[in-house]
Structures are given as structure tokens and as C-alpha cells.
Design a protein around this motif. Sequence first.
Motif, PDB file in Angstrom:
ATOM      1  N   VAL A 504       0.838  -1.205   0.000  1.00  0.00           N
ATOM      2  CA  VAL A 504       0.000   0.000   0.000  1.00  0.00           C
ATOM      3  C   VAL A 504       0.872   1.253   0.000  1.00  0.00           C
ATOM      4  CG1 VAL A 504      -1.589   1.379   1.427  1.00  0.00           C
ATOM      5  CG2 VAL A 504      -2.008  -1.065   1.086  1.00  0.00           C
ATOM      6  N   GLU A 546      -1.644  10.171   7.080  1.00  0.00           N
ATOM      7  CA  GLU A 546      -1.862  11.127   5.993  1.00  0.00           C
ATOM      8  C   GLU A 546      -0.569  11.278   5.203  1.00  0.00           C
ATOM      9  OE1 GLU A 546      -5.197  14.063   8.020  1.00  0.00           O
ATOM     10  OE2 GLU A 546      -3.079  14.587   8.135  1.00  0.00           O
ATOM     11  N   VAL A 583      -4.643  -1.070  -3.565  1.00  0.00           N
ATOM     12  CA  VAL A 583      -4.480  -0.397  -2.275  1.00  0.00           C
ATOM     13  C   VAL A 583      -5.818  -0.348  -1.524  1.00  0.00           C
ATOM     14  CG1 VAL A 583      -4.105   1.870  -1.215  1.00  0.00           C
ATOM     15  CG2 VAL A 583      -2.460   0.968  -2.857  1.00  0.00           C
ATOM     16  N   LYS A 584      -6.883   0.075  -2.208  1.00  0.00           N
ATOM     17  CA  LYS A 584      -8.209   0.187  -1.558  1.00  0.00           C
ATOM     18  C   LYS A 584      -8.689  -1.182  -1.079  1.00  0.00           C
ATOM     19  CE  LYS A 584     -12.901   1.959  -2.203  1.00  0.00           C
ATOM     20  NZ  LYS A 584     -12.902   2.678  -0.927  1.00  0.00           N
ATOM     21  N   ILE A 587      -6.781  -2.087   2.132  1.00  0.00           N
ATOM     22  CA  ILE A 587      -7.254  -1.283   3.278  1.00  0.00           C
ATOM     23  C   ILE A 587      -8.629  -1.762   3.724  1.00  0.00           C
ATOM     24  CG2 ILE A 587      -7.932   1.023   4.050  1.00  0.00           C
ATOM     25  CD1 ILE A 587      -4.902   0.608   3.815  1.00  0.00           C
ATOM     26  N   GLY A 592     -10.392  -0.921   7.363  1.00  0.00           N
ATOM     27  CA  GLY A 592     -10.031   0.490   7.420  1.00  0.00           C
ATOM     28  C   GLY A 592     -10.711   1.284   6.322  1.00  0.00           C
ATOM     29  N   GLU A 593     -10.322   2.539   6.201  1.00  0.00           N
ATOM     30  CA  GLU A 593     -10.873   3.430   5.177  1.00  0.00           C
ATOM     31  C   GLU A 593      -9.740   4.182   4.510  1.00  0.00           C
ATOM     32  OE1 GLU A 593     -13.717   6.061   6.847  1.00  0.00           O
ATOM     33  OE2 GLU A 593     -15.223   4.503   7.202  1.00  0.00           O
ATOM     34  N   ILE A 594      -9.938   4.514   3.247  1.00  0.00           N
ATOM     35  CA  ILE A 594      -8.968   5.324   2.515  1.00  0.00           C
ATOM     36  C   ILE A 594      -9.726   6.385   1.741  1.00  0.00           C
ATOM     37  CG2 ILE A 594      -8.938   3.722   0.540  1.00  0.00           C
ATOM     38  CD1 ILE A 594      -5.952   4.547   0.186  1.00  0.00           C
ATOM     39  N   THR A 607      -5.551   9.843   2.826  1.00  0.00           N
ATOM     40  CA  THR A 607      -5.742   9.586   4.252  1.00  0.00           C
ATOM     41  C   THR A 607      -6.177   8.143   4.455  1.00  0.00           C
ATOM     42  OG1 THR A 607      -6.417  11.894   4.583  1.00  0.00           O
ATOM     43  CG2 THR A 607      -6.964  10.324   6.333  1.00  0.00           C
ATOM     44  N   ILE A 608      -5.419   7.444   5.283  1.00  0.00           N
ATOM     45  CA  ILE A 608      -5.725   6.048   5.615  1.00  0.00           C
ATOM     46  C   ILE A 608      -6.098   5.982   7.089  1.00  0.00           C
ATOM     47  CG2 ILE A 608      -4.814   3.695   5.773  1.00  0.00           C
ATOM     48  CD1 ILE A 608      -2.804   4.507   3.549  1.00  0.00           C
ATOM     49  N   THR A 609      -7.243   5.368   7.382  1.00  0.00           N
ATOM     50  CA  THR A 609      -7.683   5.187   8.761  1.00  0.00           C
ATOM     51  C   THR A 609      -7.755   3.699   9.059  1.00  0.00           C
ATOM     52  OG1 THR A 609      -9.007   7.202   8.609  1.00  0.00           O
ATOM     53  CG2 THR A 609      -9.474   5.738  10.447  1.00  0.00           C
ATOM     54  N   LEU A 610      -6.997   3.269  10.081  1.00  0.00           N
ATOM     55  CA  LEU A 610      -6.944   1.851  10.467  1.00  0.00           C
ATOM     56  C   LEU A 610      -7.284   1.709  11.942  1.00  0.00           C
ATOM     57  CD1 LEU A 610      -3.626   0.948   8.633  1.00  0.00           C
ATOM     58  CD2 LEU A 610      -5.903   0.127   7.995  1.00  0.00           C
TER      59      LEU A 610
END
Length: 626
Positions: A504, A546, A583-584, A587, A592-594, A607-610
Motif C-alpha cells: 500500500v 496522511e 491499495v483500496k 485497506i 479500514g478506510e482510505i 488519508t488512511i484510517t486503520l
Amino acid sequence: MKKSKPKIFIVDDEAIIVSDLKCLLESLKYNVVGTALSSDEALYKVREAAPDVVLMDIVLIGSEMDGIEVSEVIKKELDISIIFLTGYADDEFLNRAQEVNPFGYILKPFQELEVKAAIEIAFTKKKAERKLVESGRRYRLLFENAPTINIIIGNNLEFQEVNSTFIETFGYSRTEIVGKPILDFVVAKQKQLLTDQLNIAQMGQFTPEIDIDFIAKNGMIHTVLLAAGEKLLYKGGEPESVILIGMDFTERKKSEEDLQHSEARLYNIIQKNADGILIIDKKGEICFVNPAAERLFGLCATDLIGDVFGYPAVNGDQTEIEIVRNENEKIFVELQVVETEWDGEKHFLASLRDTTARKAAEKKLITAYRELKITQEQLIQSEKLAALGRFASGVSHELKNPLGIILGGLEYLERKITPDDNDISITLEKMKKTIFRADKIIKDILKYSKPAELRKKKINPEEIIEEALELFKQKISLNNIVLEKKYDEQDFTIEVDRNQMLQVLFNILDNAIQAMPEGGSIKINISKENDMISRLIGGGENCVIEISDSGKGIPSKQLDQVFEPFFSTKKKGAGTGLGLAVVKTIINNHKGEISISSKKGKGTKITITLPINQRGKNEKKDFGNR
């Protein structure tokens, strides 16, 4: 102002006396408006002339009525002053004359001073009588028609007179009231109070206003604010009666009682209201709090009143504030402020509603919706990937063998051509690169359609970022790129598949470098999402990564497509368009979210949120200068 002379009318049976008397009066400047020789003539002419004074002969020989009888008619009809003319004083005539109540007598023969004195006295006395009558009439009208309740009470405490307002208020007629004791119309508990006040008033002393409850004819109780009049009526030097003046305050009293009940209800509503209510003055000091506000702040009213509110109080404003209570406990409160009046001055009324539970529910709902959306996307993606996987497996099987044969042929030809045949060597090299690219596309499709099984481990996010950056260390330096890093001071770990997360970060960093061919900057920020609502609903904390660049950016209309398979903003042949799609997928598989934001010419931020599933301290590692 010139004094007016009275108008005189003369009645006598002797014409010579009438003529002489007229001449005398005119010489005295009196206005003689008529004369008469008989009773009939006198009655007719007096009615027409309307004099102020009539000089009347008592006898009137030859007439149907004598002077006394004519005078009785004139006084009854016209109320004119009568002065009798007589030549002798007969007791019978004088006794009869007294019944007419004349203003005087003039004896014949007439004397000038005597005539003038009699006329002036009669005229003046009549004017005074008329003024007195008019004054009495006016006072009677005032008494009768006044909007107040007017009562005249005698020494025996009986009604002597009442006005029309009294009658209209209580419904009694005058015959039902006059002569009756006033105490018969007053409620029992106030009889003694009224008696005492009336006794004081009859002695001419000052009495204060008192509330007396009168009983109306229909049984209704009327509250009257009653006061004794200052003027007393006297008879023989002793007070005969006293005037009472009152106002019916029944409706006002009822309104006051209703207002008191209303205020009590309103106060009860405020006290029982679930919302906190405060009154704040213009200086920001608290003037009133209800129990709900005490509970919100965790303080009692005595601690809050007089203290400064400490939050912005703007008329008509609605905002959200955080209240800290018990040192470390925080709650969310919705604050609404309106202007109000308090003790005759403008203040603010602040309404406070605890929204902590609601916000937690909203957050939980949003989280559930987000998870449902992710699940739906994953199901759809799973179906797509399954179909793509079946297709990719077939294509891979059908293409890899031919590509291998072609690659082997190209390598054979490379060995057979002469070294000086440069054009053929260049062509063969291009063909080999094309085959390698085709092979990579097949491998990327297989990776996208059949993601590898996750092998999660607890990893410090800073560690994996530094590992990815190490792969680009030389490339970043050669491309004149400045690297800026900001890591959260808190120590935490995330559970991820190391290799997939490296994949990623590799794709994102590679895209960022390619977007800045002439150099620029890459900023990497790691933070911990640690809001109170997440804790309240029992949700986990999040790690936010980020990565932003100062490259050429992506047009806004293309941002929604960047995570789609085979979409690329690069030049044709420069990429497969599967990098961000892979990548998406990775995630999403990590729950998580991207997201991506970009402005053309100003760079791109991903922005990646895990989720952070494991809390606790871990040994910090030194990753160099940050």
C-alpha cells in the motif's frame, strides 16, 4: 365685567301705580320687561317675558285670582322670585303669603331705597339658590354616574343612598338596599373590620383603604377596595352620614390569583424541566439555575449563582459546548440563548440540553452505517473479484505459456544476431519489455482479484512507514524531494499484514514521486483518533496516516474514479491503473478506510484510517530524525 341688572315684571290692579312704579324702576336702571293689571294677563305675559323678579300686588281686585294664587302658579311653573306689593298688612293675607315663600314685601306708597333693596336682595338670593341647586345637581350627577361604587352610610350603618355603579355591580335595586344595614351585605369574617373603619370615619378621622368582600344578589362575592370620603355630611353640628368610595377589584384579584397560579405553574415547570435553565446577566454572571442545570454542572445552585458562566451567550445563538465536571468527566451540551427580562432588566435565558447520549447514538449509527456500507462494498467487490479471478486465471493460463515461448524466442534471437546489428537489438529489447509488462499486468490482475490471506501482526505504524521510506530513499534524494514527517507522541500499535501494508505504502509513495518530476515535498503525518464519543459507544481508537505531496494534483472530476480498476491519470503505457484499486482492496480487508483529496496544481493528500485493536505501551524505536 359690568354687573347685569335684573329683569322686572310688575302686576297691580291700579294702572297709575303700575306706571309710577315702572318709571321709578327705569330711573334706577332696571329693565322692566312687562306689566299686567289682572291675574290672567299676568300669567300670560310672565310666561312670555321670563323675568328675574315679579313685583306682585297681593289683592288684584276684579281678577279671578288674587296675587297670592297667581304667585303660587308662577313659582310652581317658572321658579321666579316674587316680591309682594301691599298697602296694608292683613294677618290673613300675610299668613297665606308666607306659604308662597316670597323674597320680600314692599309697602305702598313706595320708597326708592326700599324698592331697590328689596329687588337686589331677591335677585341675589335667587342667584345663590340657583347656583346651589346647580351645584347639587352636578354633585348628584357625579355621585350617580361615577365609575366608582359610591355609598352614603348613616350613623346607624344603614344605606342612605347608592349610585348606579353599585346597583349594576351587585344587582340590587335601590329599594332593596336603602334603609338596610350595610353589614347584611358583607361576608361574616369582615363585618367587624368594616364596623371599626366606619366608626373611625364618622368621627372625622383618617381611614386607610381596606378590601371588603360584598355579597351580590346572585350570591357572587365581589372584592371592593373601600375608602371613606373626606367630606362628612353634618346636621346640627353632628356628623349625619359618611360617603364611601370603592372600586370593584374582583377581576383584578382573580387575575392576580391566576397570575400567581400561572407563575407557580411556570416555576414548577422550570424546576421539573429536564433541560438545564440559567438566567445570565449582561456581565455574564449567573442569576438563577434550575435543578437540571445543577446536575449538568455537578454543582449546587449556591456554587453557581454569582459565578461567571464562562461560555459565549449570544442572543438567538445555538451552539454546542463541552462541560467538564468532576475534574475529568466531560459531557456534550447543546446551548441555546434568548434575551429575556429578569427583575426589570434585560438578561439572557440559557437552555442547556445534554446531548452526550444522542451524539454517542449518532456516532454508533454512523459507525454501523459505515460498516454496513463497507460490508456491502466488500460483497459487491467480492463478486466482482470472483468473476475477475476466474477470468484472470483463464487468461493467465492461456497467455503465460505463449508469452514464455515468445520470451524464449527473443532470447534465442539475441544470441544469434551479430553485435553490430544495433537496430535489431533495440527492437528485441522493446519486445522483451512489452512481454514483461504484459506479465506484470497478469500478476496485478491476479493480486487484485485474489488478495492474499491476511497475516496480521502488531506493528508500530512509524516502523512500517520508515521501512517503506527506506525503499525510496535514493529515489527521493535523486528527484530533489523534501521529506517532512510528524508522528504522534503517543505509543500505539496496529494489527496489519506487513507485506500488504508495504505494498500500500509503496504504491502511494511511488505515485507521489511520479507526480513531482521537478521536485517538491512529501508530508507524512501519523495521529491517533481518540474522541470521547468513540469511548462512550465502546468503539476502538483509530490510527490516521496522511500522505500528501505538492505535485500536479488530480482534476476534481476524476477523483471519484481513482480507486477503480484500470483507471489511471498517468500517460498511456505508464501504468496499469490497478495500483490504487489494489491499495483500496487491502485497506478494506483491514477494516479500514482510505480517502483522497486533491486540487489541480496544488498536490494530493491520501488519508488512511486503520483501527487500533490493541492498546498498551510498546518500546519506542529510534527511526532517525523526524
